[in-house]
Write a protein that holds these residues in place. Structure first.
Motif, PDB file in Angstrom:
ATOM      1  N   HIS A  76       0.773  -1.237  -0.152  1.00  0.00           N
ATOM      2  CA  HIS A  76       0.052  -0.098  -0.089  1.00  0.00           C
ATOM      3  C   HIS A  76       0.749   1.175  -0.020  1.00  0.00           C
ATOM      4  CE1 HIS A  76       0.810  -0.430   4.115  1.00  0.00           C
ATOM      5  NE2 HIS A  76       0.691   0.850   4.259  1.00  0.00           N
ATOM      6  N   ASP A  77       1.943   1.312   0.598  1.00  0.00           N
ATOM      7  CA  ASP A  77       2.801   2.525   0.586  1.00  0.00           C
ATOM      8  C   ASP A  77       4.142   2.444  -0.342  1.00  0.00           C
ATOM      9  OD1 ASP A  77       3.998   0.437   2.092  1.00  0.00           O
ATOM     10  OD2 ASP A  77       4.794   1.746   3.723  1.00  0.00           O
ATOM     11  N   ALA A  78       4.013   1.493  -1.206  1.00  0.00           N
ATOM     12  CA  ALA A  78       5.205   1.192  -2.020  1.00  0.00           C
ATOM     13  C   ALA A  78       5.573   2.296  -3.105  1.00  0.00           C
ATOM     14  CB  ALA A  78       4.880  -0.259  -2.901  1.00  0.00           C
ATOM     15  N   GLU A  79       4.557   3.580  -3.098  1.00  0.00           N
ATOM     16  CA  GLU A  79       4.969   4.426  -4.070  1.00  0.00           C
ATOM     17  C   GLU A  79       5.108   5.697  -3.166  1.00  0.00           C
ATOM     18  OE1 GLU A  79       2.531   4.570  -7.370  1.00  0.00           O
ATOM     19  OE2 GLU A  79       2.335   2.352  -7.639  1.00  0.00           O
ATOM     20  N   THR A  80       5.278   5.596  -2.063  1.00  0.00           N
ATOM     21  CA  THR A  80       5.201   6.853  -1.091  1.00  0.00           C
ATOM     22  C   THR A  80       6.161   7.791  -1.443  1.00  0.00           C
ATOM     23  OG1 THR A  80       4.252   5.392   0.865  1.00  0.00           O
ATOM     24  CG2 THR A  80       5.335   7.661   1.271  1.00  0.00           C
ATOM     25  N   TYR A  81       7.273   7.529  -1.747  1.00  0.00           N
ATOM     26  CA  TYR A  81       8.386   8.456  -2.034  1.00  0.00           C
ATOM     27  C   TYR A  81       8.755   8.478  -3.596  1.00  0.00           C
ATOM     28  CZ  TYR A  81       8.643   8.182   3.074  1.00  0.00           C
ATOM     29  OH  TYR A  81       8.670   8.399   4.121  1.00  0.00           O
ATOM     30  N   LEU A  82       7.792   7.683  -4.527  1.00  0.00           N
ATOM     31  CA  LEU A  82       8.133   7.788  -6.026  1.00  0.00           C
ATOM     32  C   LEU A  82       7.877   9.332  -6.445  1.00  0.00           C
ATOM     33  CD1 LEU A  82       8.836   6.057  -8.380  1.00  0.00           C
ATOM     34  CD2 LEU A  82       6.681   5.549  -8.447  1.00  0.00           C
ATOM     35  N   VAL A  83       8.701   9.716  -6.970  1.00  0.00           N
ATOM     36  CA  VAL A  83       8.503  11.134  -7.619  1.00  0.00           C
ATOM     37  C   VAL A  83       8.587  11.332  -9.028  1.00  0.00           C
ATOM     38  CG1 VAL A  83       9.329  12.563  -5.392  1.00  0.00           C
ATOM     39  CG2 VAL A  83      10.817  12.085  -7.339  1.00  0.00           C
ATOM     40  N   GLU A  84       9.090  10.079  -9.605  1.00  0.00           N
ATOM     41  CA  GLU A  84       9.158  10.038 -11.208  1.00  0.00           C
ATOM     42  C   GLU A  84       9.007   8.661 -11.477  1.00  0.00           C
ATOM     43  OE1 GLU A  84      12.320  11.331 -14.631  1.00  0.00           O
ATOM     44  OE2 GLU A  84      13.155  10.494 -12.876  1.00  0.00           O
ATOM     45  N   ASN A  85       8.004   8.528 -12.702  1.00  0.00           N
ATOM     46  CA  ASN A  85       7.840   7.071 -13.319  1.00  0.00           C
ATOM     47  C   ASN A  85       7.811   7.400 -14.732  1.00  0.00           C
ATOM     48  OD1 ASN A  85       5.529   8.163 -12.974  1.00  0.00           O
ATOM     49  ND2 ASN A  85       4.544   6.442 -12.374  1.00  0.00           N
ATOM     50  N   ASP A  86       8.992   7.462 -15.426  1.00  0.00           N
ATOM     51  CA  ASP A  86       9.031   7.843 -16.805  1.00  0.00           C
ATOM     52  C   ASP A  86       8.933   6.808 -17.724  1.00  0.00           C
ATOM     53  OD1 ASP A  86       8.969   9.367 -19.158  1.00  0.00           O
ATOM     54  OD2 ASP A  86      11.272   9.808 -18.913  1.00  0.00           O
ATOM     55  N   LYS A  87       8.075   6.339 -18.563  1.00  0.00           N
ATOM     56  CA  LYS A  87       8.101   5.285 -19.329  1.00  0.00           C
ATOM     57  C   LYS A  87       8.344   3.906 -18.910  1.00  0.00           C
ATOM     58  CE  LYS A  87      10.082   8.017 -23.251  1.00  0.00           C
ATOM     59  NZ  LYS A  87      10.046   9.252 -22.778  1.00  0.00           N
ATOM     60  N   VAL A  88       7.458   3.715 -17.722  1.00  0.00           N
ATOM     61  CA  VAL A  88       7.485   2.436 -17.136  1.00  0.00           C
ATOM     62  C   VAL A  88       5.918   2.158 -16.627  1.00  0.00           C
ATOM     63  CG1 VAL A  88       9.606   2.841 -15.950  1.00  0.00           C
ATOM     64  CG2 VAL A  88       7.678   3.618 -14.695  1.00  0.00           C
ATOM     65  N   LYS A  89       5.946   1.019 -16.545  1.00  0.00           N
ATOM     66  CA  LYS A  89       4.582   0.596 -16.055  1.00  0.00           C
ATOM     67  C   LYS A  89       4.806  -0.870 -15.286  1.00  0.00           C
ATOM     68  CE  LYS A  89       3.460  -2.470 -20.092  1.00  0.00           C
ATOM     69  NZ  LYS A  89       2.469  -2.805 -21.289  1.00  0.00           N
ATOM     70  N   SER A 105       7.707   0.641 -20.507  1.00  0.00           N
ATOM     71  CA  SER A 105       6.676   0.868 -21.499  1.00  0.00           C
ATOM     72  C   SER A 105       6.963   0.868 -22.867  1.00  0.00           C
ATOM     73  CB  SER A 105       5.679   1.531 -21.066  1.00  0.00           C
ATOM     74  OG  SER A 105       6.177   2.896 -21.074  1.00  0.00           O
ATOM     75  N   GLU A 106       8.121   0.929 -23.297  1.00  0.00           N
ATOM     76  CA  GLU A 106       8.513   1.227 -24.654  1.00  0.00           C
ATOM     77  C   GLU A 106       9.909   0.505 -24.577  1.00  0.00           C
ATOM     78  OE1 GLU A 106       8.293   5.128 -26.054  1.00  0.00           O
ATOM     79  OE2 GLU A 106       6.843   5.604 -24.721  1.00  0.00           O
TER      80      GLU A 106
END
Length: 476
Positions: A76-89, A105-106
């Motif tokens: 549930h908190d895995a993205e707490t400190y994620l500030v950039e997710n560029d071209k990922v999924k 993603s590409e």
């Protein structure tokens, strides 16, 4: 992935058959997976807010300990400190619905995930654990593509130091886990940035990725991403320390009393999902007909039964091609063959050692009249004694024999002596006036009794033994 009314839905775990798209446990709108803002070369300069603040614990030496991480990207908190997710999924492993990971993603572009940590003081030491996978399917006939990955660290988001490298492997798979202290060059700063870079080539990214970050199962009990840092707090912010103490106590209380808040841990959640999947599989396999399915064994048996039925029908419809005949054809052919056999025998009885009754009667009459007495009488005696001889034949034989004997006895010959007579060569023999020239030879211990015929006028005397079918000469 499913499209309904121009809306894309993405499944993060294996979805049981019949699950509605409104069920958020399994389905998520793809638009919710997109970044909130366009990607950039640098992470956001604004500090995380709210629950994204670090979890901190005061240490006896006056430092504050920060500890945070996740065991699966579905936490549930895995993205707490994620500030950039560029071209990922996010990806779900096609071989195991409980396993997920981040991936590009590409193809042929660098994909970035950046985590930013802000501290109310300067960092004195920090240790990180970060896991990446790189794959090379160039020699695999079932999969395709290749990829590589790396991990970078920074104290300001501008100057980066590579701390882990996982190039395209020469074999099929490479797992690299960075689990070490961060470089001292990053210390004495109030910020830490950790960036994961992924790149793939020739990979069908709708199914899987060949560069992977934080790949783990829902049941995983080991961190795939973790940061442990010690920093010195500023002296003018005691409220911050007390706030964090209360925050940690509240978090720990909830984590220790999940049932009170109707919550489940990641392992409980994964176990429940796994059990539900198995239950769903069991329901379908035990009652496949309820789901418009049929078991392989039943499928094969139905085809076998169909083949048998068609085979029987084919033979019955084409008897001649299989050298077969129907029951009526067989019965008709047997009757015709019987009549043909009867005709062959009756038209040519001599070829089958037979003689017609008329021919037989004529032959018998001629034999009695023309042949010797011995042959005629012996032949008649055999016919009369044979149970297979017809009554008509027997009567004719007796009549002809009596007539012939009467003619032979017309000489008024009389026996030498009536009643019993003993001859050394023959033993006891018997006759009288009406029987002569026939004698009855009494049985002995080695021979049965038999009738004899005496040839009158023979010298030396001769007797014909009907039992032995031979002539005997009585020597002096």
């Amino acid at each position: 992935m499913v499209v309904q009314n121009d809306v894309l839905y993405l499944a993060h775990i294996q979805v049981p058959s019949g699950t509605e798209l409104t069920n958020s446990i399994y389905w998520e709108k793809l638009e919710n997976e997109d970044p909130n803002s366009p990607p950039s070369d640098q992470p956001s300069s604004s500090a995380p807010t709210g629950t994204e603040q670090p979890e901190e614990t005061p240490l006896p030496n006056g430092l504050i300990n920060f500890s945070w991480g996740f065991k699966t990207i579905e936490a549930h908190d895995a993205e707490t400190y994620l500030v950039e997710n560029d071209k990922v999924k996010k990806f779900i492993d096609p071989a195991d619905a409980l396993v997920s990971y981040w991936g590009p993603s590409e193809n042929e572009v660098v994909a970035n995930l950046t985590y930013r940590f802000d501290f109310n003081g300067s960092v004195k030491s920090a240790r990180a654990r970060i896991a990446t996978h790189s794959l090379n399917y160039s020699s695999n006939s079932s999969y395709s593509g290749s990829g590589f990955s790396s991990v970078w660290a920074s104290s300001d988001g501008s100057e980066w130091t590579r701390i882990s490298n996982n190039p395209t492997p020469s074999n099929e798979s490479s797992l690299v886990v960075f689990d070490d202290q961060l470089p001292t060059s990053l210390m004495d700063s109030s910020q830490l940035f950790l960036k994961i870079q992924l790149q793939t080539s020739g990979t069908p990214l709708d199914s899987y990725a060949t560069a992977q970050f934080s790949k783990a199962s829902l049941n995983n009990d080991e961190y795939v991403f973790h940061l442990d840092a010690n920093y010195s707090a500023t002296s003018d912010d005691p409220g911050r320390i007390n706030y964090n103490l209360g925050l940690n106590e509240g978090i720990n209380y909830v984590l220790s009393n999940l049932e009170t808040y109707n919550l489940y841990s990641a392992s409980q959640y994964g176990s429940s999902v796994h059990s539900a999947i198995e239950q769903g599989k069991l329901m379908v396999t035990q009652s496949p007909a309820d789901y418009d399915l049929i078991s392989i064994s039943e499928f094969n048996q139905n085809h076998y039964n169909l083949g048998v039925a068609e085979g029987v029908e084919s033979v019955l419809a084409n008897l001649k091609s299989h050298n077969l005949y129907s029951e009526s054809e067989h019965a008709s052919s047997v009757l015709a063959a019987i009549e043909e056999g009867k005709m062959l025998v009756t038209e040519s009885p001599s070829e089958y050692q037979l003689i017609g009754i008329a021919d037989f009667n004529q032959t018998m009459k001629q034999r009695v009249q023309e042949n010797s007495f011995e042959l005629g009488f012996s032949y008649l005696s055999e016919l009369i004694a044979n149970q297979a001889t017809s009554s008509e034949t027997k009567n004719n034989g007796i009549r002809w024999g009596v007539t012939w004997v009467t003619d032979r006895n017309a000489s008024s010959a009389t026996p030498y002596t009536p009643s019993w007579l003993y001859l050394e060569q023959l033993g006891w023999i018997w006759t009288n006036n009406s029987t002569f020239p026939y004698f009855y030879k009494a049985p002995s211990s080695s021979q049965a009794g038999s009738w004899l015929f005496f040839e009158e006028g023979s010298a030396p005397p001769r007797f014909y033994d009907f039992q032995a079918q031979l002539w005997m000469i009585i020597e002096d």
